[in-house]
Design a protein around this motif. Structure first.
Motif, short mmCIF file in Angstrom:
data_model
loop_
_atom_site.label_atom_id
_atom_site.label_comp_id
_atom_site.label_asym_id
_atom_site.label_seq_id
_atom_site.Cartn_x
_atom_site.Cartn_y
_atom_site.Cartn_z
N ILE A 81 4.72 2.32 -7.04
CA ILE A 81 4.52 3.73 -7.35
C ILE A 81 3.88 3.88 -8.73
O ILE A 81 2.86 4.55 -8.90
CB ILE A 81 5.86 4.49 -7.35
CG1 ILE A 81 6.46 4.51 -5.95
CG2 ILE A 81 5.68 5.90 -7.87
CD1 ILE A 81 7.87 5.08 -5.91
N PHE A 82 4.48 3.21 -9.70
CA PHE A 82 4.04 3.41 -11.07
C PHE A 82 2.64 2.84 -11.29
O PHE A 82 1.77 3.50 -11.86
CB PHE A 82 5.05 2.74 -12.02
CG PHE A 82 4.73 2.95 -13.46
CD1 PHE A 82 4.78 4.22 -14.01
CD2 PHE A 82 4.37 1.89 -14.27
CE1 PHE A 82 4.49 4.43 -15.35
CE2 PHE A 82 4.07 2.09 -15.61
CZ PHE A 82 4.13 3.36 -16.14
N GLY A 85 -0.15 5.05 -9.87
CA GLY A 85 -0.50 6.17 -10.75
C GLY A 85 -1.27 5.69 -11.97
O GLY A 85 -2.28 6.27 -12.36
N LEU A 86 -0.80 4.61 -12.52
CA LEU A 86 -1.44 4.06 -13.72
C LEU A 86 -2.90 3.70 -13.44
O LEU A 86 -3.80 4.01 -14.22
CB LEU A 86 -0.66 2.83 -14.17
CG LEU A 86 -0.95 2.31 -15.55
CD1 LEU A 86 -0.52 3.31 -16.59
CD2 LEU A 86 -0.23 0.98 -15.77
N VAL A 88 -4.95 4.83 -11.08
CA VAL A 88 -5.82 5.99 -10.91
C VAL A 88 -6.14 6.60 -12.27
O VAL A 88 -7.29 6.96 -12.56
CB VAL A 88 -5.16 7.02 -9.98
CG1 VAL A 88 -6.04 8.25 -9.84
CG2 VAL A 88 -4.91 6.42 -8.61
N ALA A 89 -5.13 6.66 -13.14
CA ALA A 89 -5.36 7.23 -14.46
C ALA A 89 -6.38 6.40 -15.24
O ALA A 89 -7.30 6.93 -15.86
CB ALA A 89 -4.05 7.33 -15.23
N PHE A 91 -8.65 4.42 -14.03
CA PHE A 91 -9.96 4.60 -13.41
C PHE A 91 -10.61 5.87 -13.93
O PHE A 91 -11.78 5.91 -14.29
CB PHE A 91 -9.84 4.64 -11.89
CG PHE A 91 -11.12 5.03 -11.20
CD1 PHE A 91 -12.16 4.11 -11.07
CD2 PHE A 91 -11.30 6.31 -10.71
CE1 PHE A 91 -13.35 4.47 -10.46
CE2 PHE A 91 -12.49 6.68 -10.10
CZ PHE A 91 -13.51 5.76 -9.97
N MET A 92 -9.82 6.94 -13.98
CA MET A 92 -10.37 8.21 -14.43
C MET A 92 -10.86 8.10 -15.88
O MET A 92 -11.97 8.53 -16.20
CB MET A 92 -9.31 9.30 -14.31
CG MET A 92 -9.76 10.63 -14.88
SD MET A 92 -8.54 11.94 -14.64
CE MET A 92 -7.26 11.39 -15.71
#
Ligand code: HEA
Ligand code: HEA
Ligand code: CUA
Ligand code: CU
Lengths: 110, 209, 375, 647
Positions: A81-82, A85-86, A88-89, A91-92
């Protein structure tokens, strides 16, 4: 996903207070090194500063997450899960950097 | 509708009987899954803020720029305080897991105290920057710096409130070994706030522009 | 299809991403004959469909139509559009056809029948994962070629340079090389490559002439670019209409503009005129109007070259009488409309950034008469 | 609650939580996922009427050239509110209604993981919705479009409070969505009935799961963007303020980093619904279930990599443009898999064209059109011609109305009997479907031509000589036809309440767990938590002969407590394991009590939002109100976590 009984394994190798203090010492040391290199790497070696700092802070980050937040010992589900999220962040952020700081412009182009 | 007229009384501690969650598909605790999922989501909150900051980094058209004002040794100390609060936090968790309620209280207070030192340091630092001519609306540098670090500071402050609430519960004797999860979850949040600062400290303060 | 815009060899060097290189590597995969065959088969099918379909319904008289290209760039896009559209129609026919067929074929007739319980077919499913991917590949390659081909004016092409400045809610056009500044009506010579710098004075707008190609946004703090070469034949259908295509506030709908593609001679004549200072007012009426105008607040916002009016907030009025429309293409240029506008701009274009200054209709008319002389 | 009486345990304990079983207060304090689902659904439908009315006004203004029915500012306010309403107050909450009502039933749970958090989501959603629409009362409506590009949203260009309503409303809505999504993630991960492995979950549950992931990762980005915009407007920061060096393009990147995942947040639930309906009415299982799951996951993953396809005209540069074009096109692949698998589900089946089935077919056929025009936009050079024209408007209505709304309406017809115990009239439903189908294509089909003919979107009027008159007229007529279709639907609903045909537990011959329990289900859903041994468990239960062959990885059947399926005549095989609360035979299921705190927390957010609105219109002093609001939230959270936990 075979997370079903992952929790059972968790309790076994739980780090104790001693381990926590050791980790804290390492974290302190890394922080000290970070600040030190900030002053030491001057002139031509300044180019090394960014990679060194990035590696060091990633190390700190990982230590806290693995030991203080127990991801190393806890269910894989939490890690999934973590980290998702990490990622994707990250990548952004990287995409924004690339777009706004001109990494995607053809050299010599417009 | 009688119960409406009489406002619902706020009762102190919940009876422990039902705090253990029911069987779950994964065997994991619901609230812990919730917290981790929230943290995954919080990565995106900070990701968006850090992205906004980085987009303008080095393109500031203002003087002074944030980096001209930084006092690295000073901020290192407050970063260190926050780092050590994470240690205090795991020790608090270890204490309640052992059933050592006395240490639990001590470490909870220490954690919150270190957090307060961090926040105090931040307020002092911000005031100094303001005096030197950088505030919320000074170019893009002031804007992104203050909002990013301020958002983090808000997280820390909420964490402090949470820790102090736990401390109060502990003092009232409402926390016990069986409720170590309450401390563990607060701890996850607290450590997350710490690791975000690890990133901010590096990206905002240390990396050369 | 022309892939490289402007004269040949526009992009030099063995750049593997150059359009030529990309053409070559895709061109090789199919023999020209096979390609022609496929294209013809597809085209026939599609044309039949389209006789009653989409493009046929696109009105050739629509002055902002996107499917009647009049420049190299617009032609590239239109070619691409046709290709992609053909693909889309094929997929559409296949999918909707199958759907319709199965709905009819497998209608429930017997309430008790339990159909065979298929759970899937991995091979089929892999097939329809790969097939669309191939179709998309076929679309993606020419798309990317066109992107790169339209990125920048080839170095060996000499382009005329125009600066476009978007304002709420009108367009400013500057020709720095020619010393011209005008508003809302753009003139370019046919067959001449034009390169636009796009800037904004306030918020985001978008600059577009569908007959000439796509749009590019006009973003404050940035300078965007766009370039194309109007066809040599484009002068005959001039002017071309357009309007702002990024929402920019109250009067976004009234931020229109026109493109005049002139023959080179016409263009030179126009440019020569535009370079001159404003006509000196002659005759009582006109002089009265000029006096009012230059004595009032107008000069704070408008420039009339050769007079004391040097404002830069509103359109340059030096040759306003030579434009076919005023107020961002919303009114024809004539004394009545000018007078109406000057008398009460807010009733003509509510929200416009020109305030109602309280001139009487008579005074406004005098000014209008003067402005009409500014050819 | 027809079949089983729940002995109330309330009398036995201190009354610390609200107890009213019926009436308004029981709805306000409810934490029952089913009631919250109904609240979401009702609210969303009301907003659908409002958003539709706004659309009808726009269509009336555009019915002929140079119309003066509406002024520019009014029109700009209408399309902004229409778009924002339809997306955030209609499609999302309508999806949430089904998440709430259906998912716990499909996975065999008694409720969601955090029932009070769930109620909190609803009340916060309502607060946000009201804050957003408060602009109509204050007569300054947000008017910069549903994506409100910077920098026109800065105080310098939009001095009125309209923009603030948008910012604050969406901010609060975001809180609600995040809370709900976190809740559903935990619910689906944690509360599945024994044996319900991930790959046995019904597809609607899967899409809920993936949608929630998207929300959890995408909404933070818009929250931050809104936060930054709010700071720009309120405190003069320079995120997007060009005068201070800000770059308006940053807003676009942030918005679409959220915005593109958002459009899949809008469509995935509808795709899930269609994946439930088509198999049931074809009487055969979903074709290619694993592929369908991978496709949903693939779409979700890719959706984070394509955002800049909304920005092809902003001057991204050739490399970035090519990248985003390629990634965008890639999304058509998993989406195509879904379309083909739905069609294959019908293939070889025994298709009964009930209203839900028709709506689903409407979805597949219309969404395909919207998807194909999407692929045309994905080619950047083509998009430079289409961007910000009615061609794009056509695209997104084909996917949003032709996709999401058709799918969700299908869901309404499909689950209505489960929710109310009565069937919606199928004949009227078919009438509605055909009116919708015709009206929809009349409205949005011509918009393709308008776009090709160069008509920009967001213009309040257009001149007569542009070749746009006829198609605008047709589109407006189509919109009225759609209005008629919706009136027919309202009539159908009203009729059903008066004399709707009673539905049994399983009116459609369903496949999933929700059809094993009575309609409407009792508060505790399942007296005995079922144990699941396969995909489509109920289907195999009813057709045991199917279980033996054909199924590769799923075998066996579902176990259902006998007392609950008595009316179906289905024997129970053996009782599932569970927490041990149930006494078999006589049902004593402790359900958590209602609570005051969730609506109070929702109210807190409303007050906080109001504070920001007043502050931005008058003085910073009003931020005190924000403080009070946030304090209310905090108090509510304390109240809620210290509340006695019952059940
Ligand atoms: C439900 C919401 C939804 C969905 C699902 C989609 C799906 C897609 N969208 Fe859409 N889009 C919007 C909602 C949605 N969109 C909205 C609201 C806007 C406008 C925002 C605004 O400006 O206000 C927009 C705008 C928009 C743009 C920007 C246009 C512009 O402003 O210039 C683009 C550009 O690439 C785009 C592309 C796509 C693509 C490629 C898909 C794909 O996912 C579609 C994939 C589906 C198919 C392709 C059909 C089925 C597939 C097959 C049958 C397989 C075979 C097909 C091929 C081989 C092609 N969309
Ligand atoms: C799910 C999303 C959704 C849905 C369902 C719709 C539905 C409709 N939309 Fe929507 N639309 C958007 C999302 C949606 N739209 C978005 C995101 C935009 C972009 C906004 C922007 O640019 O910022 C947009 C923009 C948009 C425009 C472009 C405006 C412009 O750019 O200038 C138009 C124009 O025709 C339009 C029309 C319609 C119509 C006619 C319907 C119809 O389908 C509506 C049908 C519904 C009804 C007709 C309701 C029935 C009501 C009654 C019968 C009245 C009863 C009333 C009471 C009892 C109180 N929409
Ligand atoms: Cu300028 Cu729209
Ligand atoms: Cu998109």
């Amino acid at each position: 996903m075979s997370v079903v009984h992952a929790a059972d394994h968790a309790a076994e190798h739980h780090p104790g207070a001693r381990d926590y203090v050791i980790i804290a010492a390492i974290l302190t040391a890394i922080t000290a090194v970070e600040v030190a290199v900030y002053y030491i790497l001057q002139g031509p070696t300044r180019a090394l500063l960014s990679p060194v700092l990035i590696v060091l802070s990633t190390l700190k980050f990982t230590l806290v997450v693995m030991y203080y937040m127990h991801l190393k010992f806890d269910s894989r589900l939490f890690t999934t899960i973590f980290v998702f999220g990490l990622c994707v962040a990250i990548f952004m952020i990287l995409a924004f950097v690339a777009i706004f700081h001109g990494f995607l412009v053809i050299p010599g182009g417009a | 509708m009688r119960s409406v007229a009489a406002a619902p009384p706020i009762t102190p501690a919940a009876p422990p009987a039902h705090t253990e969650e029911h069987r779950t598909s994964t065997g994991l605790n619901n609230r812990k899954v919730l917290m981790w999922t929230f943290l995954g989501s919080d990565c995106m909150f900070f990701g968006a803020l850090i992205a906004s900051y980085i987009v303008y980094r080095g393109k500031w058209q203002q003087t002074p720029t944030p980096n001209e004002l930084f006092d690295i040794p000073y901020t290192s100390v407050s970063a260190f305080a926050l780092l050590m609060s994470s240690l205090a936090m795991v020790l608090a968790l270890a204490a309640i897991q052992r059933g050592d309620l006395k240490r639990l209280k001590i470490w909870l207070l220490t954690t919150a105290g270190l957090g307060l030192i961090f926040i105090g340091g931040q307020i002092y630092e911000f005031t100094g920057f303001g005096a030197e001519g950088m505030n919320l609306s000074t170019g893009t540098g002031g804007t992104t710096f203050f909002v990013l670090t301020g958002f983090h500071g808000t997280h820390v402050s909420l964490g402090i409130i949470w820790l102090l609430s736990l401390y109060t519960l502990a003092r009232r004797g409402a926390l016990h070994q069986g409720r170590s999860l309450d401390v563990e979850i607060a701890g996850l949040y607290w450590h997350f706030v710490d690791i975000v600062w690890i990133i901010i400290f590096t990206v905002v303060y240390l990396l050369p522009v | 299809m022309r892939l490289v815009r402007g004269p040949a060899h526009a992009i030099a060097g063995p750049n593997p991403w150059s359009p030529e290189a990309l053409v070559q590597c895709t061109g090789r995969s199919m023999t020209p004959r096979r390609r022609a065959l496929v294209r013809n088969a597809a085209l026939t099918l599609v044309l039949v469909l389209l006789a009653t379909g989409c493009n046929a319904l696109a009105d050739p008289r629509a002055p902002q139509s996107t499917v009647f290209p009049k420049s190299d760039w617009a032609a590239l896009i239109y070619d691409l559009y046709n290709k992609v559209f053909i693909m889309a129609v094929l997929v559409f026919v296949g999918v909707e056809g199958a759907l319709l067929l199965f709905i009819i074929r497998y209608r429930r007739t017997d309430e008790n029948r339990l159909p065979s319980q298929t759970h899937g077919n991995t091979r089929l499913e892999i097939l329809w994962t790969i097939l669309p991917a191939l179709v998309l590949f076929v679309i993606a390659i020419p798309s990317i070629q066109v992107i790169f081909a339209s990125e920048e004016v080839p170095p060996n092409v000499s382009a005329m340079y125009v600066r476009v400045i978007g304002h709420q809610w009108w367009w400013e056009f500057q020709y720095p090389e020619l010393g011209i500044s005008t508003a809302n009506e753009l003139h370019v010579p046919a067959g001449q490559t034009v390169r636009f710098d796009l800037q904004s004075a306030d918020v985001i707008h978008s600059f577009w002439f569908p007959f000439m190609g796509g749009k590019v946004d006009v973003v404050p703090m940035r300078v965007n670019h766009m370039w194309y070469t109007p066809d040599a034949s484009a002068a005959s259908a001039s002017p071309y209409l357009s309007q702002c295509v990024e929402f920019c506030g109250t009067e976004h709908a009234m931020m229109r503009n026109r493109l005049f593609v002139d023959t080179p001679e016409q263009f030179n004549a126009w440019a020569a005129l535009q370079r001159q200072d404003a006509q000196v007012p002659q005759g009582d009426d006109v002089q009265r109007g000029a006096g009012l105008l230059l004595g009032g607040q107008c000069r704070n916002c408008h420039t009339i070259k050769g007079t004391t009016a040097i404002g830069v907030i509103g359109p340059n009025l030096t040759h306003v009488g030579s434009r076919s429309t005023i107020v961002s293409g919303t009114l024809d240029t004539n004394v009545d409309n000018l007078a109406k506008w000057i008398h009460d701009p807010q009733s003509v274009k509510p929200g416009a950034k020109m305030p109602t200054l309280g001139f009487s209709e008579a005074d406004a008319r005098s000014m209008a008469v003067y402005l009409m002389t500014l050819k | 609650m027809a079949t089983i009486a729940v002995p109330s345990p309330i009398a036995e304990r201190r009354v610390l939580r609200p107890i009213a079983p019926t009436g308004v207060w029981s709805w306000i304090t409810t934490i029952d996922h089913k009631r919250i689902g109904v609240l979401y659904g009702t609210t969303a439908f009301i907003f659908f009427l409002i958003g539709g009315l706004e659309a009808l006004l726009m269509r009336t203004q555009l019915i002929r050239p140079n119309n003066t029915l509406l002024g520019p500012d009014q029109f700009n306010g209408l399309f902004t509110m229409h778009g924002t309403t339809m997306i955030f107050l209609v499609v999302m909450p309508l999806s949430a209604a089904f998440f709430n009502y259906v998912v716990p039933l499909q996975i065999g749970a008694r409720d969601v993981a955090f029932p009070r958090l769930n109620a909190f989501s609803y009340w916060t959603f309502l607060s946000g919705a009201i804050l957003l629409n408060l602009g109509f009362v204050a007569q300054t409506v947000p008017d910069n479009g549903w994506f409100s590009y910077a920098n026109i949203t800065e105080r310098a260009f939009s001095p009125s409070a309209g923009q603030d309503f948008w910012v604050v409303g969406l901010q609060v809505l975001g809180v609600a969505s995040l809370a709900a999504a976190l809740n559903f993630l935990v619910t689906i991960v944690q509360l599945r009935a024994p044996g319900m492995s991930l790959m046995r979950m019904p597809l609607f549950t899967w899409t809920t799961f993936i949608t929630s992931i998207l929300i959890v990762l995408a909404f933070p980005v818009i929250a931050i963007a809104l936060f930054e915009l709010m700071f720009d407007r309120l405190f003069g920061t320079n995120f997007f303020n060009t005068i201070g060096g800000g770059d308006p393009i940053l807003w676009q990147h942030l918005f679409w980093t959220f915005g593109h995942p958002e459009v899949y947040i809008l469509i995935l639930p509808a795709m899930g619904i269609v994946s439930e309906i088509l198999p049931v009415f074809s009487r055969k299982p979903l074709f290619g279930y694993p592929f369908m799951v991978y496709a949903v996951a693939g779409i979700a993953f890719l959706s984070f990599t394509v955002w800049a396809h909304h920005m092809f005209t902003t001057g991204l540069g050739a490399i970035a443009t090519s990248f985003f074009a390629a990634s965008t096109m890639l999304i058509a692949v998993p989406t195509g898999v879904k379309i083909f698998n739905w069609i294959s589900t019908i293939h070889g089946g025994s298709l009964k064209l009930t209203t839900p089935a028709l709506m689903s077919i409407g979805f597949v056929s219309m969404f395909t059109i919207g998807g194909l025009s999407g692929v045309m936009h994905a080619s950047p050079p083509i998009d430079t011609q289409h961007q910000d024209t009615y061609f794009v408007v056509a695209h997104f209505h084909y996917v949003l109305f032709g996709g999401a709304i058709f799918g969700l309406f299908g869901g309404i017809y499909y689950w209505w009997p489960k929710i109310t115990g009565r069937l919606l009239d199928d004949g009227i439903g078919k009438l509605q479907f055909w009116l919708m189908m015709i009206g929809f294509n009349l409205t949005f089909g011509p918009m393709h031509f308008l776009g090709i003919d160069g008509m920009p979107r967001r213009i309040y009027t257009y001149p007569a000589n542009m070749g746009w008159d006829m198609w605008n007229l047709v589109a407006s007529i189509g919109a009225y036809t759609l209005g008629l279709a919706i009136l027919v639907m309202i009539f159908n609903i009203a009729k059903t309440f008066i004399n709707g045909e009673r539905a049994g537990a399983d009116p459609w011959d369903g496949m999933t767990l929700e059809w094993t329990i009575p309609s409407p289900p009792p508060a505790y859903n399942f007296a005995v938590i079922p144990e699941v041994h396969s995909r489509d468990p109920f289907w195999l239960q009813k057709h045991p002969e199917l279980a033996s062959h054909e199924l590769t990885e799923s075998t066996g059947e579902i176990t259902i407590g006998a007392q609950h399926v008595g009316d179906l005549g289905i024997p129970a095989v053996h009782a599932g394991q569970d927490g041990g609360h149930e006494a078999h035979g006589d049902v004593h299921v402790h359900m958590p009590d209602p609570s005051y705190w969730p609506p109070i927390a929702g109210l807190g957010f409303f007050i906080a939002g109001l504070g920001v609105l007043i502050a931005s219109a008058t003085t910073y002093a009003a931020l005190g109100l924000t403080g009070i609001g946030l304090l209310t939230v905090l108090v509510a959270i304390y109240g809620w976590s210290l509340e006695p936990v019952n059940g």
